[in-house]
Scaffold this motif. Structure first.
Motif, PDB file in Angstrom:
ATOM      1  N   PRO A  79       0.829  -1.221   0.000  1.00  0.00           N
ATOM      2  CA  PRO A  79       0.000   0.000   0.000  1.00  0.00           C
ATOM      3  C   PRO A  79       0.856   1.261   0.000  1.00  0.00           C
ATOM      4  O   PRO A  79       0.964   1.966   0.998  1.00  0.00           O
ATOM      5  CB  PRO A  79      -0.806  -0.144   1.288  1.00  0.00           C
ATOM      6  CG  PRO A  79       0.078  -0.929   2.199  1.00  0.00           C
ATOM      7  CD  PRO A  79       0.816  -1.894   1.308  1.00  0.00           C
ATOM      8  N   THR A  80       1.479   1.553  -1.128  1.00  0.00           N
ATOM      9  CA  THR A  80       2.295   2.759  -1.268  1.00  0.00           C
ATOM     10  C   THR A  80       1.636   3.686  -2.288  1.00  0.00           C
ATOM     11  O   THR A  80       0.626   3.337  -2.900  1.00  0.00           O
ATOM     12  CB  THR A  80       3.714   2.422  -1.744  1.00  0.00           C
ATOM     13  OG1 THR A  80       3.649   1.915  -3.085  1.00  0.00           O
ATOM     14  CG2 THR A  80       4.369   1.376  -0.847  1.00  0.00           C
ATOM     15  N   ALA A  81       2.249   4.843  -2.487  1.00  0.00           N
ATOM     16  CA  ALA A  81       1.721   5.786  -3.480  1.00  0.00           C
ATOM     17  C   ALA A  81       1.921   5.279  -4.902  1.00  0.00           C
ATOM     18  O   ALA A  81       1.327   5.809  -5.846  1.00  0.00           O
ATOM     19  CB  ALA A  81       2.401   7.148  -3.313  1.00  0.00           C
ATOM     20  N   SER A  82       2.756   4.261  -5.068  1.00  0.00           N
ATOM     21  CA  SER A  82       3.062   3.736  -6.404  1.00  0.00           C
ATOM     22  C   SER A  82       2.863   2.219  -6.430  1.00  0.00           C
ATOM     23  O   SER A  82       3.827   1.458  -6.343  1.00  0.00           O
ATOM     24  CB  SER A  82       4.503   4.081  -6.790  1.00  0.00           C
ATOM     25  OG  SER A  82       4.730   5.469  -6.729  1.00  0.00           O
ATOM     26  N   PRO A  83       1.617   1.756  -6.522  1.00  0.00           N
ATOM     27  CA  PRO A  83       1.370   0.308  -6.516  1.00  0.00           C
ATOM     28  C   PRO A  83       1.927  -0.377  -7.755  1.00  0.00           C
ATOM     29  O   PRO A  83       2.002   0.218  -8.833  1.00  0.00           O
ATOM     30  CB  PRO A  83      -0.153   0.217  -6.482  1.00  0.00           C
ATOM     31  CG  PRO A  83      -0.626   1.511  -7.064  1.00  0.00           C
ATOM     32  CD  PRO A  83       0.377   2.533  -6.652  1.00  0.00           C
ATOM     33  N   ALA A  84       2.340  -1.624  -7.576  1.00  0.00           N
ATOM     34  CA  ALA A  84       2.779  -2.437  -8.709  1.00  0.00           C
ATOM     35  C   ALA A  84       1.573  -2.737  -9.592  1.00  0.00           C
ATOM     36  O   ALA A  84       0.446  -2.860  -9.119  1.00  0.00           O
ATOM     37  CB  ALA A  84       3.411  -3.726  -8.207  1.00  0.00           C
ATOM     38  N   THR A  85       1.807  -2.859 -10.893  1.00  0.00           N
ATOM     39  CA  THR A  85       0.743  -3.151 -11.858  1.00  0.00           C
ATOM     40  C   THR A  85       1.251  -4.214 -12.835  1.00  0.00           C
ATOM     41  O   THR A  85       2.335  -4.766 -12.662  1.00  0.00           O
ATOM     42  CB  THR A  85       0.337  -1.885 -12.626  1.00  0.00           C
ATOM     43  OG1 THR A  85       1.493  -1.352 -13.301  1.00  0.00           O
ATOM     44  CG2 THR A  85      -0.226  -0.824 -11.696  1.00  0.00           C
ATOM     45  N   LEU A  86       0.464  -4.473 -13.868  1.00  0.00           N
ATOM     46  CA  LEU A  86       0.887  -5.390 -14.924  1.00  0.00           C
ATOM     47  C   LEU A  86       1.229  -4.619 -16.188  1.00  0.00           C
ATOM     48  O   LEU A  86       0.703  -3.536 -16.440  1.00  0.00           O
ATOM     49  CB  LEU A  86      -0.208  -6.407 -15.231  1.00  0.00           C
ATOM     50  CG  LEU A  86      -0.544  -7.441 -14.162  1.00  0.00           C
ATOM     51  CD1 LEU A  86      -1.571  -8.434 -14.692  1.00  0.00           C
ATOM     52  CD2 LEU A  86       0.701  -8.182 -13.694  1.00  0.00           C
ATOM     53  N   SER A  87       2.114  -5.204 -16.992  1.00  0.00           N
ATOM     54  CA  SER A  87       2.483  -4.636 -18.286  1.00  0.00           C
ATOM     55  C   SER A  87       2.359  -5.722 -19.337  1.00  0.00           C
ATOM     56  O   SER A  87       2.557  -6.910 -19.045  1.00  0.00           O
ATOM     57  CB  SER A  87       3.926  -4.122 -18.239  1.00  0.00           C
ATOM     58  OG  SER A  87       4.396  -3.815 -19.541  1.00  0.00           O
ATOM     59  N   ASN A  88       2.026  -5.345 -20.583  1.00  0.00           N
ATOM     60  CA  ASN A  88       1.991  -6.334 -21.662  1.00  0.00           C
ATOM     61  C   ASN A  88       3.331  -6.441 -22.382  1.00  0.00           C
ATOM     62  O   ASN A  88       3.443  -7.119 -23.404  1.00  0.00           O
ATOM     63  CB  ASN A  88       0.869  -6.042 -22.657  1.00  0.00           C
ATOM     64  CG  ASN A  88       0.965  -4.649 -23.258  1.00  0.00           C
ATOM     65  OD1 ASN A  88       1.985  -3.976 -23.126  1.00  0.00           O
ATOM     66  ND2 ASN A  88      -0.094  -4.208 -23.928  1.00  0.00           N
ATOM     67  N   ASP A  89       4.347  -5.767 -21.855  1.00  0.00           N
ATOM     68  CA  ASP A  89       5.727  -5.974 -22.313  1.00  0.00           C
ATOM     69  C   ASP A  89       6.281  -7.110 -21.468  1.00  0.00           C
ATOM     70  O   ASP A  89       6.754  -6.897 -20.360  1.00  0.00           O
ATOM     71  CB  ASP A  89       6.548  -4.700 -22.129  1.00  0.00           C
ATOM     72  CG  ASP A  89       7.985  -4.861 -22.626  1.00  0.00           C
ATOM     73  OD1 ASP A  89       8.350  -5.968 -23.073  1.00  0.00           O
ATOM     74  OD2 ASP A  89       8.746  -3.887 -22.546  1.00  0.00           O
ATOM     75  N   ALA A  90       6.186  -8.343 -21.974  1.00  0.00           N
ATOM     76  CA  ALA A  90       6.493  -9.523 -21.180  1.00  0.00           C
ATOM     77  C   ALA A  90       7.668 -10.302 -21.755  1.00  0.00           C
ATOM     78  O   ALA A  90       7.922 -10.268 -22.963  1.00  0.00           O
ATOM     79  CB  ALA A  90       5.271 -10.425 -21.090  1.00  0.00           C
ATOM     80  N   HIS A  91       8.369 -11.019 -20.881  1.00  0.00           N
ATOM     81  CA  HIS A  91       9.427 -11.909 -21.346  1.00  0.00           C
ATOM     82  C   HIS A  91       8.814 -13.111 -22.049  1.00  0.00           C
ATOM     83  O   HIS A  91       9.325 -13.597 -23.061  1.00  0.00           O
ATOM     84  CB  HIS A  91      10.303 -12.366 -20.181  1.00  0.00           C
ATOM     85  CG  HIS A  91      11.321 -13.386 -20.572  1.00  0.00           C
ATOM     86  ND1 HIS A  91      11.182 -14.727 -20.268  1.00  0.00           N
ATOM     87  CD2 HIS A  91      12.475 -13.276 -21.272  1.00  0.00           C
ATOM     88  CE1 HIS A  91      12.212 -15.386 -20.756  1.00  0.00           C
ATOM     89  NE2 HIS A  91      13.016 -14.538 -21.358  1.00  0.00           N
ATOM     90  N   SER A  92       7.725 -13.619 -21.508  1.00  0.00           N
ATOM     91  CA  SER A  92       6.957 -14.679 -22.164  1.00  0.00           C
ATOM     92  C   SER A  92       5.491 -14.485 -21.796  1.00  0.00           C
ATOM     93  O   SER A  92       5.169 -13.821 -20.809  1.00  0.00           O
ATOM     94  CB  SER A  92       7.441 -16.066 -21.722  1.00  0.00           C
ATOM     95  OG  SER A  92       7.121 -16.299 -20.372  1.00  0.00           O
TER      96      SER A  92
END
Length: 223
Positions: free
Chosen positions: A49-62
């Motif tokens: 719970p920070t000001a910058s939560p982790a999200t998902l990206s479609n730039d993926a290794h696989s």
């Protein structure tokens, strides 16, 4: 000499009758492909719970997705974390895992910025809480902004009483300088757990019979 030969033969027999050591992945959804549930980034994964939560990206290794750790405004943290049992839904660890030194492997790319870092931490957890640190290291100095790099880290030995593993992976940054962003992508996490070989029931019978033979030989020598 005879006793030592018999002892070696018995040990070999016991190992021969043991079920081989097995390996499992101690991280659930390490590719971030399974859809998120309530309060999750992806299945099994939560964000701090920070000001910058982790999200998902479609730039993926696989696959289609990777974990995006980014604090673009600076002075913040972006962290994804998982408890293997409570969040990941994986089986609890037990006696067969004690003493194992798991191997953590993942792929990453990006830039933690001039004042930032990228880190991974793991703790061993038991019924009463944290039993000990498994891993605490940074990896930002080896990141490439354009190419995926594989990272491998060996964790500390699993202590007695461990039921689950908590992993945190993230970035922490101060002021954004020199126009360098804070954005790190992580994908395809694998935590290789090796369980100890377990002797088959018939091996115990053979071992007991062999020990009886050794005892008989020893008694004859004394007699």
């Amino acid at each position: 000499m005879l006793n030592s030969k018999i002892g070696a033969a018995l040990a070999a027999l016991l190992l021969t009758g043991a079920a081989g050591a097995g390996t499992t992945n101690g991280i659930a959804n390490g590719g971030f492909e399974a859809p998120a549930g309530a309060g999750q980034i992806a299945a099994g994964w939560l964000t701090a719970p920070t000001a910058s939560p982790a999200t998902l990206s479609n730039d993926a290794h696989s696959g289609s997705f990777a974990l995006l750790l980014s604090a673009p405004g600076g002075f913040s943290d972006s962290v994804g974390f998982q408890n293997s049992f409570h969040h990941g839904g994986l089986p609890a660890l037990g006696a067969a895992n004690v003493g194992d030194t798991p191997l953590l492997s993942f792929w990453a790319k990006g830039d933690a910025s001039t004042t930032g870092n990228a880190f991974v931490k793991m703790n061993y957890l038991g019924d009463s809480g944290i039993l000990g640190a498994a891993l605490n290291t940074t990896f930002h100095s080896l990141l490439s902004t354009s190419n995926w790099t594989q990272f491998n880290f060996t964790a500390a030995a699993i202590p007695v009483g461990t039921t689950s593993i908590q992993i945190e992976i993230g970035t922490s940054v101060g002021p954004i300088l020199d126009g360098r962003p804070n954005a790190v992508l992580v994908d395809d996490l694998q935590l290789t757990l090796t369980t100890a070989p377990v002797p088959e029931p018939q091996s115990y019978v053979l071992l007991a019979a062999g020990l009886a033979v050794v005892g008989a030989i020893a008694r004859r020598r004394r007699g």
